[in-house]
Design an enzyme around this catalytic site. Structure first.
Site, PDB file in Angstrom:
ATOM      1  N   GLN A   1     -24.626  30.632 -11.379  1.00 19.62           N
ATOM      2  CA  GLN A   1     -24.023  29.161 -11.219  1.00 19.62           C
ATOM      3  C   GLN A   1     -22.881  29.012 -11.936  1.00 19.62           C
ATOM      4  OE1 GLN A   1     -25.839  27.161  -9.378  1.00 19.62           O
ATOM      5  NE2 GLN A   1     -27.681  28.241  -8.862  1.00 19.62           N
TER       6      GLN A   1
ATOM      7  N   ASP B   1     -25.717  36.005 -16.735  1.00  9.29           N
ATOM      8  CA  ASP B   1     -25.773  35.588 -15.481  1.00  9.29           C
ATOM      9  C   ASP B   1     -24.842  34.353 -15.001  1.00  9.29           C
ATOM     10  OD1 ASP B   1     -26.582  34.729 -13.134  1.00  9.29           O
ATOM     11  OD2 ASP B   1     -28.996  34.334 -13.823  1.00  9.29           O
TER      12      ASP B   1
ATOM     13  N   CYS C   1     -37.165  29.113  -8.895  1.00 15.19           N
ATOM     14  CA  CYS C   1     -37.163  30.703  -9.416  1.00 15.19           C
ATOM     15  C   CYS C   1     -37.101  30.419 -11.206  1.00 15.19           C
ATOM     16  CB  CYS C   1     -36.015  31.401  -8.764  1.00 15.19           C
ATOM     17  SG  CYS C   1     -36.242  31.659  -7.311  1.00 15.19           S
TER      18      CYS C   1
ATOM     19  N   HIS D   1     -33.351  32.237 -14.658  1.00 15.27           N
ATOM     20  CA  HIS D   1     -33.618  32.493 -13.483  1.00 15.27           C
ATOM     21  C   HIS D   1     -34.530  33.751 -13.147  1.00 15.27           C
ATOM     22  CE1 HIS D   1     -33.348  33.466  -9.103  1.00 15.27           C
ATOM     23  NE2 HIS D   1     -33.014  32.102  -8.685  1.00 15.27           N
TER      24      HIS D   1
ATOM     25  N   LYS E   1     -22.899  31.601  -3.017  1.00 12.16           N
ATOM     26  CA  LYS E   1     -23.071  30.227  -3.828  1.00 12.16           C
ATOM     27  C   LYS E   1     -21.767  29.758  -4.096  1.00 12.16           C
ATOM     28  CE  LYS E   1     -27.447  31.428  -6.293  1.00 12.16           C
ATOM     29  NZ  LYS E   1     -28.260  30.542  -5.844  1.00 12.16           N
TER      30      LYS E   1
HETATM   31  C1  LIG Z   1     -28.861  31.106 -12.362  1.00 18.20           C
HETATM   32  C2  LIG Z   1     -29.218  32.162 -11.288  1.00 18.20           C
HETATM   33  N1  LIG Z   1     -29.124  33.434 -11.269  1.00 18.20           N
HETATM   34  C3  LIG Z   1     -29.416  34.238 -10.260  1.00 18.20           C
HETATM   35  C4  LIG Z   1     -29.665  33.770  -9.050  1.00 18.20           C
HETATM   36  C5  LIG Z   1     -29.924  34.809  -7.852  1.00 18.20           C
HETATM   37  O1  LIG Z   1     -28.861  34.758  -7.048  1.00 18.20           O
HETATM   38  P1  LIG Z   1     -29.180  35.598  -5.673  1.00 18.20           P
HETATM   39  O2  LIG Z   1     -30.474  34.937  -5.148  1.00 18.20           O
HETATM   40  O3  LIG Z   1     -27.800  35.274  -4.900  1.00 18.20           O
HETATM   41  O4  LIG Z   1     -29.209  36.989  -6.167  1.00 18.20           O
HETATM   42  C6  LIG Z   1     -29.402  32.486  -8.912  1.00 18.20           C
HETATM   43  C7  LIG Z   1     -30.004  31.800  -7.498  1.00 18.20           C
HETATM   44  O5  LIG Z   1     -30.249  30.768  -7.269  1.00 18.20           O
HETATM   45  C8  LIG Z   1     -29.474  31.658  -9.853  1.00 18.20           C
HETATM   46  O6  LIG Z   1     -29.207  30.348  -9.659  1.00 18.20           O
END
Ligand SMILES: Cc1ncc(COP(=O)(O)O)c(C=O)c1O
Length: 428
Positions: free
Chosen positions: A220, A217, A383, A140, A243
Protein backbone atom coordinates in the site's frame (compact mmCIF):
# COMPACT_ATOMS: atom_id res chain seq x y z
CA UNK A 1 -17.92 14.67 -11.47
CA UNK A 2 -14.33 15.70 -12.05
CA UNK A 3 -12.06 18.38 -10.79
CA UNK A 4 -8.44 19.41 -11.06
CA UNK A 5 -6.51 19.67 -7.81
CA UNK A 6 -3.37 21.64 -7.09
CA UNK A 7 -1.30 18.52 -7.67
CA UNK A 8 -2.80 16.50 -10.48
CA UNK A 9 -4.92 17.19 -13.54
CA UNK A 10 -7.57 14.70 -12.50
CA UNK A 11 -9.79 15.40 -15.51
CA UNK A 12 -6.99 14.38 -17.86
CA UNK A 13 -6.12 11.36 -15.71
CA UNK A 14 -9.72 10.13 -15.64
CA UNK A 15 -9.84 10.22 -19.44
CA UNK A 16 -7.13 7.50 -19.44
CA UNK A 17 -9.26 5.05 -17.42
CA UNK A 18 -12.03 3.44 -19.50
CA UNK A 19 -13.61 1.74 -16.47
CA UNK A 20 -14.34 5.11 -14.87
CA UNK A 21 -16.69 6.09 -17.69
CA UNK A 22 -18.99 3.21 -16.78
CA UNK A 23 -22.38 3.53 -15.26
CA UNK A 24 -23.24 0.89 -12.69
CA UNK A 25 -26.32 0.09 -10.60
CA UNK A 26 -29.41 2.17 -11.22
CA UNK A 27 -27.62 3.98 -14.04
CA UNK A 28 -25.33 5.73 -11.57
CA UNK A 29 -21.87 6.89 -12.62
CA UNK A 30 -19.24 4.64 -11.03
CA UNK A 31 -17.51 6.14 -8.00
CA UNK A 32 -14.58 3.79 -7.49
CA UNK A 33 -13.29 3.99 -3.93
CA UNK A 34 -11.72 0.53 -3.75
CA UNK A 35 -8.24 1.06 -5.18
CA UNK A 36 -6.72 -0.36 -1.99
CA UNK A 37 -8.06 -3.74 -3.14
CA UNK A 38 -7.03 -3.20 -6.75
CA UNK A 39 -6.62 -0.10 -8.88
CA UNK A 40 -8.22 0.61 -12.23
CA UNK A 41 -5.92 0.43 -15.27
CA UNK A 42 -5.13 3.23 -17.74
CA UNK A 43 -5.17 2.69 -21.53
CA UNK A 44 -1.39 3.09 -21.53
CA UNK A 45 -1.07 -0.13 -19.50
CA UNK A 46 -3.72 -1.98 -21.52
CA UNK A 47 -2.06 -0.89 -24.79
CA UNK A 48 1.41 -1.93 -23.66
CA UNK A 49 0.23 -5.43 -22.78
CA UNK A 50 -1.80 -5.79 -25.94
CA UNK A 51 1.06 -4.58 -28.12
CA UNK A 52 3.44 -7.08 -26.51
CA UNK A 53 1.06 -9.95 -27.28
CA UNK A 54 0.44 -8.67 -30.83
CA UNK A 55 4.06 -8.11 -31.84
CA UNK A 56 6.59 -9.70 -29.51
CA UNK A 57 4.88 -12.61 -27.76
CA UNK A 58 7.50 -15.20 -26.95
CA UNK A 59 9.09 -16.82 -23.89
CA UNK A 60 11.78 -14.58 -22.39
CA UNK A 61 15.21 -16.03 -21.55
CA UNK A 62 14.75 -18.95 -23.93
CA UNK A 63 14.56 -18.94 -27.75
CA UNK A 64 17.40 -17.66 -29.90
CA UNK A 65 14.91 -16.19 -32.37
CA UNK A 66 14.09 -12.50 -32.75
CA UNK A 67 10.81 -12.61 -30.84
CA UNK A 68 12.55 -14.37 -27.95
CA UNK A 69 15.19 -11.66 -27.91
CA UNK A 70 12.55 -8.92 -27.95
CA UNK A 71 10.63 -10.59 -25.11
CA UNK A 72 13.81 -10.88 -23.05
CA UNK A 73 14.62 -7.20 -23.67
CA UNK A 74 11.07 -6.20 -22.72
CA UNK A 75 11.19 -8.26 -19.53
CA UNK A 76 14.61 -7.01 -18.43
CA UNK A 77 13.67 -3.47 -19.47
CA UNK A 78 10.67 -3.71 -17.15
CA UNK A 79 12.96 -4.82 -14.34
CA UNK A 80 15.16 -1.77 -14.89
CA UNK A 81 12.18 0.58 -14.77
CA UNK A 82 10.80 -0.95 -11.58
CA UNK A 83 14.25 -0.81 -9.98
CA UNK A 84 14.69 2.88 -10.83
CA UNK A 85 11.18 3.59 -9.46
CA UNK A 86 12.15 2.32 -5.98
CA UNK A 87 15.79 3.41 -5.94
CA UNK A 88 17.17 -0.10 -6.43
CA UNK A 89 19.50 -1.91 -8.82
CA UNK A 90 17.89 -4.18 -11.44
CA UNK A 91 19.52 -7.25 -9.88
CA UNK A 92 17.70 -6.46 -6.64
CA UNK A 93 14.25 -6.75 -8.25
CA UNK A 94 12.67 -10.21 -8.30
CA UNK A 95 9.40 -10.62 -10.14
CA UNK A 96 6.87 -12.71 -8.24
CA UNK A 97 3.15 -13.33 -8.66
CA UNK A 98 2.16 -10.64 -6.15
CA UNK A 99 3.11 -9.16 -2.78
CA UNK A 100 1.83 -12.28 -1.02
CA UNK A 101 4.20 -14.50 -2.98
CA UNK A 102 7.08 -12.06 -2.44
CA UNK A 103 6.64 -12.33 1.35
CA UNK A 104 6.26 -16.11 1.16
CA UNK A 105 9.45 -16.25 -0.91
CA UNK A 106 11.45 -14.77 1.98
CA UNK A 107 9.70 -16.89 4.62
CA UNK A 108 10.27 -20.12 2.68
CA UNK A 109 13.84 -19.19 1.76
CA UNK A 110 14.47 -18.86 5.50
CA UNK A 111 13.15 -22.32 6.35
CA UNK A 112 14.90 -23.76 3.29
CA UNK A 113 18.13 -22.25 4.61
CA UNK A 114 17.43 -23.85 7.97
CA UNK A 115 16.87 -27.25 6.37
CA UNK A 116 20.01 -26.95 4.24
CA UNK A 117 22.33 -25.65 6.97
CA UNK A 118 20.91 -27.49 9.95
CA UNK A 119 22.04 -26.26 13.35
CA UNK A 120 25.65 -26.00 12.11
CA UNK A 121 25.09 -23.48 9.35
CA UNK A 122 26.03 -19.86 9.69
CA UNK A 123 23.41 -18.46 7.33
CA UNK A 124 21.67 -15.25 8.32
CA UNK A 125 18.44 -16.85 7.18
CA UNK A 126 18.60 -19.91 9.41
CA UNK A 127 15.73 -20.01 11.95
CA UNK A 128 15.92 -22.38 14.91
CA UNK A 129 13.70 -23.16 17.91
CA UNK A 130 13.98 -20.27 20.34
CA UNK A 131 14.52 -17.74 17.55
CA UNK A 132 11.93 -15.01 17.16
CA UNK A 133 10.05 -13.39 14.30
CA UNK A 134 8.69 -9.92 15.02
CA UNK A 135 5.62 -8.59 13.22
CA UNK A 136 2.79 -6.24 14.22
CA UNK A 137 -0.90 -6.51 15.00
CA UNK A 138 -1.52 -4.13 12.10
CA UNK A 139 -0.49 -6.53 9.34
CA UNK A 140 -2.48 -7.70 6.36
CA UNK A 141 -2.81 -11.50 6.55
CA UNK A 142 -0.23 -11.66 3.71
CA UNK A 143 2.41 -10.38 6.13
CA UNK A 144 1.18 -12.42 9.08
CA UNK A 145 0.21 -15.97 8.08
CA UNK A 146 3.52 -16.71 6.23
CA UNK A 147 5.41 -15.84 9.45
CA UNK A 148 3.11 -17.99 11.59
CA UNK A 149 3.82 -20.82 9.17
CA UNK A 150 7.58 -20.17 9.26
CA UNK A 151 7.41 -20.46 13.05
CA UNK A 152 5.52 -23.75 12.73
CA UNK A 153 8.13 -25.14 10.33
CA UNK A 154 11.11 -24.09 12.45
CA UNK A 155 9.99 -23.96 16.08
CA UNK A 156 10.60 -20.21 16.24
CA UNK A 157 8.30 -17.91 18.23
CA UNK A 158 6.12 -15.21 16.73
CA UNK A 159 6.09 -11.88 18.56
CA UNK A 160 4.23 -8.72 17.64
CA UNK A 161 3.92 -5.04 18.39
CA UNK A 162 0.42 -4.04 19.47
CA UNK A 163 -1.71 -1.30 17.98
CA UNK A 164 -2.68 1.75 20.05
CA UNK A 165 -6.37 2.77 20.26
CA UNK A 166 -5.72 5.49 17.66
CA UNK A 167 -4.36 2.94 15.21
CA UNK A 168 -0.61 3.59 15.56
CA UNK A 169 2.04 1.05 16.44
CA UNK A 170 2.96 0.76 20.13
CA UNK A 171 6.59 1.60 19.40
CA UNK A 172 7.43 1.72 23.11
CA UNK A 173 7.28 -2.11 22.95
CA UNK A 174 10.04 -2.24 20.35
CA UNK A 175 12.89 -2.21 22.87
CA UNK A 176 11.64 -5.22 24.77
CA UNK A 177 10.40 -7.19 21.76
CA UNK A 178 13.55 -6.81 19.68
CA UNK A 179 16.17 -9.18 21.04
CA UNK A 180 19.31 -10.93 19.90
CA UNK A 181 17.05 -13.85 18.92
CA UNK A 182 14.97 -11.80 16.49
CA UNK A 183 15.68 -13.14 12.99
CA UNK A 184 13.44 -10.85 10.97
CA UNK A 185 11.13 -7.90 11.56
CA UNK A 186 8.27 -7.80 9.04
CA UNK A 187 6.12 -4.69 9.15
CA UNK A 188 3.68 -2.85 6.95
CA UNK A 189 4.81 0.38 5.34
CA UNK A 190 1.21 1.62 5.10
CA UNK A 191 -1.81 -0.05 6.68
CA UNK A 192 -4.50 -1.12 4.24
CA UNK A 193 -7.15 -0.38 6.90
CA UNK A 194 -6.15 2.70 8.87
CA UNK A 195 -3.68 4.18 6.39
CA UNK A 196 -1.11 4.38 9.21
CA UNK A 197 2.47 4.83 7.98
CA UNK A 198 4.82 3.39 10.63
CA UNK A 199 8.35 4.85 10.94
CA UNK A 200 10.01 2.10 8.92
CA UNK A 201 13.48 3.66 8.80
CA UNK A 202 13.53 3.95 12.60
CA UNK A 203 12.29 0.36 13.04
CA UNK A 204 14.86 -0.88 10.50
CA UNK A 205 17.70 0.86 12.34
CA UNK A 206 16.69 -0.69 15.65
CA UNK A 207 16.26 -4.14 14.08
CA UNK A 208 19.65 -4.00 12.36
CA UNK A 209 21.32 -3.08 15.64
CA UNK A 210 20.09 -6.45 16.95
CA UNK A 211 21.25 -8.24 13.79
CA UNK A 212 17.71 -8.90 12.49
CA UNK A 213 16.61 -8.70 8.88
CA UNK A 214 13.85 -6.25 7.94
CA UNK A 215 11.02 -6.72 5.46
CA UNK A 216 8.54 -3.94 4.68
CA UNK A 217 5.17 -4.83 3.22
CA UNK A 218 4.95 -2.04 0.66
CA UNK A 219 1.76 -3.22 -1.06
CA UNK A 220 0.00 0.00 0.00
CA UNK A 221 2.98 2.36 -0.02
CA UNK A 222 4.75 1.94 -3.37
CA UNK A 223 1.53 2.75 -5.28
CA UNK A 224 0.82 5.86 -3.20
CA UNK A 225 3.99 7.60 -2.03
CA UNK A 226 7.59 8.04 -3.18
CA UNK A 227 9.52 5.00 -1.91
CA UNK A 228 13.28 4.72 -1.94
CA UNK A 229 14.35 1.28 -0.74
CA UNK A 230 17.86 2.40 0.12
CA UNK A 231 16.66 5.43 2.11
CA UNK A 232 14.22 3.25 4.05
CA UNK A 233 17.12 1.02 5.02
CA UNK A 234 15.12 -2.20 4.69
CA UNK A 235 16.44 -5.53 3.45
CA UNK A 236 13.29 -6.59 1.61
CA UNK A 237 10.27 -4.79 0.18
CA UNK A 238 7.19 -6.52 -1.26
CA UNK A 239 4.47 -5.04 -3.51
CA UNK A 240 1.92 -5.90 -6.20
CA UNK A 241 1.48 -4.47 -9.69
CA UNK A 242 -2.32 -4.61 -9.66
CA UNK A 243 -2.58 -2.03 -6.87
CA UNK A 244 -0.42 0.49 -8.80
CA UNK A 245 -2.30 0.72 -12.12
CA UNK A 246 -0.59 -2.41 -13.51
CA UNK A 247 -1.85 -5.86 -14.44
CA UNK A 248 -2.67 -8.78 -12.15
CA UNK A 249 -0.30 -11.71 -11.88
CA UNK A 250 2.95 -9.88 -11.20
CA UNK A 251 4.49 -8.49 -8.05
CA UNK A 252 7.91 -7.50 -6.81
CA UNK A 253 10.32 -8.56 -4.13
CA UNK A 254 13.12 -6.05 -3.67
CA UNK A 255 16.04 -7.62 -1.81
CA UNK A 256 19.42 -6.09 -1.03
CA UNK A 257 21.94 -7.59 -3.47
CA UNK A 258 24.18 -9.27 -0.89
CA UNK A 259 21.17 -10.92 0.78
CA UNK A 260 19.61 -12.23 -2.43
CA UNK A 261 23.05 -13.55 -3.33
CA UNK A 262 23.17 -15.59 -0.11
CA UNK A 263 19.54 -16.70 -0.08
CA UNK A 264 18.41 -20.18 -1.15
CA UNK A 265 15.52 -20.45 -3.63
CA UNK A 266 11.85 -20.82 -2.75
CA UNK A 267 10.23 -22.30 -5.88
CA UNK A 268 12.42 -24.39 -8.16
CA UNK A 269 12.34 -25.67 -11.74
CA UNK A 270 13.35 -24.39 -15.17
CA UNK A 271 14.99 -20.99 -15.77
CA UNK A 272 16.53 -20.77 -12.31
CA UNK A 273 19.17 -23.49 -12.65
CA UNK A 274 22.83 -23.42 -13.62
CA UNK A 275 23.64 -27.16 -13.99
CA UNK A 276 21.21 -30.04 -13.54
CA UNK A 277 22.31 -33.64 -12.99
CA UNK A 278 20.21 -36.50 -11.72
CA UNK A 279 22.09 -36.27 -8.42
CA UNK A 280 21.36 -32.61 -7.85
CA UNK A 281 21.33 -29.08 -9.31
CA UNK A 282 23.03 -25.75 -8.89
CA UNK A 283 21.23 -22.44 -9.19
CA UNK A 284 21.68 -19.20 -11.11
CA UNK A 285 22.55 -15.96 -9.34
CA UNK A 286 19.69 -13.64 -8.36
CA UNK A 287 17.26 -12.49 -9.57
CA UNK A 288 16.88 -15.52 -11.90
CA UNK A 289 17.37 -17.90 -8.96
CA UNK A 290 13.99 -16.76 -7.66
CA UNK A 291 12.07 -16.75 -10.95
CA UNK A 292 11.41 -20.35 -12.00
CA UNK A 293 9.31 -21.11 -15.07
CA UNK A 294 8.41 -18.99 -18.10
CA UNK A 295 8.28 -15.39 -16.88
CA UNK A 296 5.12 -13.25 -16.93
CA UNK A 297 6.51 -10.98 -19.67
CA UNK A 298 3.29 -9.27 -20.79
CA UNK A 299 2.50 -8.49 -17.16
CA UNK A 300 6.00 -7.10 -16.61
CA UNK A 301 5.54 -4.91 -19.69
CA UNK A 302 2.21 -3.70 -18.30
CA UNK A 303 3.81 -2.99 -14.93
CA UNK A 304 6.56 -0.99 -16.65
CA UNK A 305 3.88 1.10 -18.39
CA UNK A 306 2.20 1.67 -15.02
CA UNK A 307 5.52 2.77 -13.54
CA UNK A 308 5.99 5.18 -16.46
CA UNK A 309 2.50 6.53 -15.87
CA UNK A 310 3.04 7.10 -12.14
CA UNK A 311 6.54 8.52 -12.65
CA UNK A 312 5.05 10.91 -15.23
CA UNK A 313 2.57 12.18 -12.63
CA UNK A 314 5.31 12.36 -10.01
CA UNK A 315 4.88 10.28 -6.86
CA UNK A 316 5.11 13.42 -4.71
CA UNK A 317 2.07 14.77 -6.56
CA UNK A 318 0.26 11.45 -6.21
CA UNK A 319 0.83 11.49 -2.44
CA UNK A 320 -0.20 15.15 -2.15
CA UNK A 321 -3.40 14.55 -4.13
CA UNK A 322 -4.33 11.60 -1.93
CA UNK A 323 -3.51 13.57 1.19
CA UNK A 324 -5.95 16.27 0.13
CA UNK A 325 -8.70 13.70 -0.54
CA UNK A 326 -7.97 11.93 2.74
CA UNK A 327 -8.10 15.18 4.71
CA UNK A 328 -11.44 15.96 3.06
CA UNK A 329 -12.78 12.47 3.88
CA UNK A 330 -11.62 12.64 7.51
CA UNK A 331 -13.14 16.11 7.97
CA UNK A 332 -16.44 15.13 6.37
CA UNK A 333 -16.88 11.75 8.00
CA UNK A 334 -15.94 13.15 11.42
CA UNK A 335 -18.94 15.48 11.12
CA UNK A 336 -21.39 12.59 10.72
CA UNK A 337 -22.92 11.50 14.03
CA UNK A 338 -22.63 7.76 14.57
CA UNK A 339 -19.59 7.34 12.32
CA UNK A 340 -16.32 6.26 13.91
CA UNK A 341 -13.16 6.49 11.83
CA UNK A 342 -10.68 3.69 12.54
CA UNK A 343 -7.12 4.84 12.99
CA UNK A 344 -5.43 8.24 12.94
CA UNK A 345 -7.82 11.15 12.46
CA UNK A 346 -5.28 13.44 10.79
CA UNK A 347 -3.22 12.91 7.63
CA UNK A 348 0.06 12.99 9.54
CA UNK A 349 1.94 9.75 8.77
CA UNK A 350 -1.24 8.44 7.27
CA UNK A 351 -2.14 7.41 3.73
CA UNK A 352 -5.43 7.32 1.90
CA UNK A 353 -7.26 4.34 3.38
CA UNK A 354 -10.25 5.47 5.42
CA UNK A 355 -12.01 2.64 7.25
CA UNK A 356 -15.00 3.45 9.40
CA UNK A 357 -17.81 2.02 11.45
CA UNK A 358 -21.40 3.26 11.12
CA UNK A 359 -23.03 2.60 14.46
CA UNK A 360 -26.17 0.49 14.17
CA UNK A 361 -25.56 -0.52 10.54
CA UNK A 362 -23.56 -3.60 9.55
CA UNK A 363 -20.66 -2.78 7.19
CA UNK A 364 -22.10 -5.12 4.56
CA UNK A 365 -25.36 -3.16 4.65
CA UNK A 366 -23.45 0.13 4.35
CA UNK A 367 -21.57 -1.32 1.37
CA UNK A 368 -24.76 -2.52 -0.27
CA UNK A 369 -26.52 0.84 0.03
CA UNK A 370 -23.42 2.62 -1.31
CA UNK A 371 -23.29 0.15 -4.18
CA UNK A 372 -26.90 0.97 -5.05
CA UNK A 373 -25.70 4.58 -5.38
CA UNK A 374 -22.82 3.54 -7.64
CA UNK A 375 -20.16 3.91 -4.92
CA UNK A 376 -17.74 0.96 -4.73
CA UNK A 377 -16.13 0.47 -1.31
CA UNK A 378 -14.79 -2.57 0.51
CA UNK A 379 -16.50 -4.13 3.53
CA UNK A 380 -15.36 -6.82 5.97
CA UNK A 381 -12.06 -7.24 7.79
CA UNK A 382 -9.94 -6.41 4.71
CA UNK A 383 -7.60 -9.36 5.43
CA UNK A 384 -6.60 -7.67 8.69
CA UNK A 385 -8.63 -9.52 11.27
CA UNK A 386 -6.30 -9.06 14.27
CA UNK A 387 -6.18 -5.30 13.59
CA UNK A 388 -9.97 -5.10 13.62
CA UNK A 389 -10.08 -7.03 16.89
CA UNK A 390 -7.49 -4.67 18.37
CA UNK A 391 -9.65 -1.69 17.37
CA UNK A 392 -12.71 -3.34 18.92
CA UNK A 393 -14.71 -4.03 15.75
CA UNK A 394 -15.60 -7.18 13.83
CA UNK A 395 -15.56 -5.50 10.46
CA UNK A 396 -15.59 -2.08 8.81
CA UNK A 397 -16.36 -0.20 5.61
CA UNK A 398 -13.31 1.12 3.79
CA UNK A 399 -12.86 3.82 1.17
CA UNK A 400 -9.49 4.07 -0.57
CA UNK A 401 -8.37 6.83 -2.92
CA UNK A 402 -6.09 7.05 -5.91
CA UNK A 403 -4.92 9.37 -8.67
CA UNK A 404 -8.31 9.45 -10.43
CA UNK A 405 -10.50 10.22 -7.42
CA UNK A 406 -12.08 13.63 -6.89
CA UNK A 407 -13.33 15.74 -4.02
CA UNK A 408 -16.83 15.39 -5.46
CA UNK A 409 -16.50 11.62 -4.97
CA UNK A 410 -15.52 12.14 -1.33
CA UNK A 411 -18.64 14.29 -0.89
CA UNK A 412 -20.72 11.56 -2.59
CA UNK A 413 -19.36 9.03 -0.08
CA UNK A 414 -20.41 11.19 2.86
CA UNK A 415 -23.89 11.72 1.38
CA UNK A 416 -24.14 7.98 0.77
CA UNK A 417 -23.29 7.19 4.40
CA UNK A 418 -25.97 9.63 5.62
CA UNK A 419 -28.44 8.02 3.25
CA UNK A 420 -27.53 4.54 4.60
CA UNK A 421 -28.10 5.78 8.16
CA UNK A 422 -31.55 7.10 7.23
CA UNK A 423 -32.35 3.94 5.27
CA UNK A 424 -31.61 1.73 8.29
CA UNK A 425 -33.04 4.14 10.84
CA UNK A 426 -29.65 4.51 12.53
CA UNK A 427 -28.89 7.31 14.98
CA UNK A 428 -27.55 10.41 13.22
C1 LIG B 1 -0.93 -4.13 3.08
C2 LIG B 1 -1.12 -5.26 2.13
N1 LIG B 1 -0.20 -6.23 2.09
C3 LIG B 1 -0.29 -7.27 1.24
C4 LIG B 1 -1.35 -7.38 0.38
C5 LIG B 1 -1.42 -8.55 -0.52
O1 LIG B 1 -1.39 -8.15 -1.86
P1 LIG B 1 -1.68 -9.23 -2.99
O2 LIG B 1 -3.01 -9.81 -2.69
O3 LIG B 1 -1.63 -8.46 -4.25
O4 LIG B 1 -0.59 -10.24 -2.87
C6 LIG B 1 -2.35 -6.41 0.40
C7 LIG B 1 -3.55 -6.53 -0.47
O5 LIG B 1 -4.60 -6.04 -0.17
C8 LIG B 1 -2.22 -5.33 1.28
O6 LIG B 1 -3.15 -4.35 1.33
Amino acid sequence: MTAATAHLDVDAIRADFPALTRTVRNGNQLVYLDSGATSQKPVQVLDAERSFYERHNSAAHRGTHLLGEEATDAYEGAREKVAAFIGAQPGEVVFTKNATEAINLVAYAMSNATAADGAQGSGRFRVLPGDEILITEMEHHANLVPWQQLCERTGATLRWLNVTPDGRLALDQLDSLLTGRTKIVAVTHQSNVTGTIPPIAEIARAAHEKGALVLADAAQSVPHQPVDAAALGVDFLAFSSHKMLGPYGIGVLFGRAELLEAMPPFLTGGSMIEVVRMEGSTFLPPPQRFEPGVPAVAQAVGLAAAVDYLAGLGMGNVAAHEESLTAHALDTLREINGVRILGPDSTKDRGGAVAFEVQGVHPHDVGQVLDELGIAVRTGHHCAWPLHRALGVQASTRATFYVYNTHAEVAALADGIRYAQRFFGARQ
